[in-house]
Write an enzyme that holds these catalytic residues in place. Sequence first.
Site, mmCIF file in Angstrom:
data_model
loop_
_atom_site.group_PDB
_atom_site.id
_atom_site.type_symbol
_atom_site.label_atom_id
_atom_site.label_comp_id
_atom_site.label_asym_id
_atom_site.label_seq_id
_atom_site.Cartn_x
_atom_site.Cartn_y
_atom_site.Cartn_z
ATOM 1 N N ILE A 72 1.500 -11.802 4.410
ATOM 2 C CA ILE A 72 0.149 -11.496 4.866
ATOM 3 C C ILE A 72 -0.230 -12.425 6.017
ATOM 4 C CG2 ILE A 72 -2.290 -11.328 4.175
ATOM 5 C CD1 ILE A 72 -0.620 -9.539 2.459
ATOM 6 N N CYS A 73 -0.890 -11.875 7.032
ATOM 7 C CA CYS A 73 -1.526 -12.713 8.062
ATOM 8 C C CYS A 73 -2.851 -12.065 8.426
ATOM 9 C CB CYS A 73 -0.621 -12.880 9.286
ATOM 10 S SG CYS A 73 -0.399 -11.366 10.249
ATOM 11 N N ALA A 74 -3.428 -12.448 9.558
ATOM 12 C CA ALA A 74 -4.751 -11.931 9.913
ATOM 13 C C ALA A 74 -4.705 -10.461 10.314
ATOM 14 C CB ALA A 74 -5.368 -12.764 11.030
ATOM 15 N N GLY A 76 -1.333 -8.763 11.124
ATOM 16 C CA GLY A 76 -0.034 -8.138 10.894
ATOM 17 C C GLY A 76 1.110 -8.663 11.729
ATOM 18 N N MET A 100 -5.148 -9.025 6.871
ATOM 19 C CA MET A 100 -6.447 -9.161 6.219
ATOM 20 C C MET A 100 -7.501 -8.278 6.874
ATOM 21 S SD MET A 100 -6.060 -11.089 3.592
ATOM 22 C CE MET A 100 -7.724 -11.627 3.130
#
Length: 377
Positions: A72-74, A76, A100
């Site tokens: 997961i990141c902000a 993708g 996210m």
Amino acid sequence: MAVATINSQELHNKINSGESIFILDVRNPSDFNDWKIEAKHLVSVNIPYFDFLEEDDAVYQGLPKDTEIVVICAKGGSAQMVAEQLDEKGYHVSFLEFGMLEWSQFYNPVTVYEGENMKLIQLNRLAKGCLSYMVISGGEALVVDANRHVDEYTKLAVSENVQIKHVLDTHLHADHISGGAELAKATGAQYYISSSEMQGATGLDYKPLEQFDALKVGAVEAKVLAIPTPGHTPGSTSVLVNDQFLLSGDTIFVGGLGRPDLGGKAREWAQSLYDTVFTQVANLSDETVVLPTHFADIKEINENGYVGATLGAIRASNEVMRTENREAFTEMVAGASGATPPNFEEIVGINRGDIHVTPEKATELEIGPNRCAVHHS
């Protein structure tokens, strides 16, 4: 071979299935600590993206080889790069395609109650801790505290074969953008909110909620009573459905009460909240099911999959609900408000119809957790 992507619905299904899943969040620690994907049986660790640029094998220690890792990141991009590195090293890995940003816009509808004459659905926007409701009876629907993604409600109405007739906001929201007025316009429904929440704003077409003692939904009346419950905001209004379900807005939560400080009048509004708790709500049965508009802890999702609890259980577990001394109550509530929701003044302006923003700007303004509750165990 490309690394597998996963979307929010698929991720939620995996989490709910009880399937073993490991989340690797590669955002900065401060972002992770402020806001992350949570579930009751979920393992989630934070290793920042830049740690994987060092080519140090120590960073991989502790990552499981026998469990799927979802990165997961902000938005993708960073997650994809880390997922590709893990894939090369033989890990079973996928990544949340839009990060996210996507998770923040995911809604999970859960049926709270279904009887002969009425159905009540809670829509849980998990990343924001935002809850909204659809009350269905006789082919008609009432939507309470709609978030800004109005297609979530129109799609649900189509799947339930109902027409949305009423849309209301229990109060003027400060931590997320309301979809109430837009949903009403899109469906031909009437939009309601207390006039004291609008403070003379003229940008929205609404009916003052305080002018209506009850709203009728369907051929068979689903009894909807508007109960003034000020405290979180001066015009906060809870909705009592069929003398059984209290859609409490941000007045009463499963684990606490609405914070009274967002208008800069913490002690004054705490006094109103005291009167609400010990006058208005005091008359309701312990068997009344409280269904709030926010939750702050994943543990508030009960064994039936929705956020809610009986008023009796909340009274028993929540000290401030039993603190009948007005001064002590005021000190507890006014002194425990915590961080102000980011961008709340701009969000309030949008919700009054005074400010207009693009969908991209709306998404940016809403990023982060909800901060509208005052929790007392």
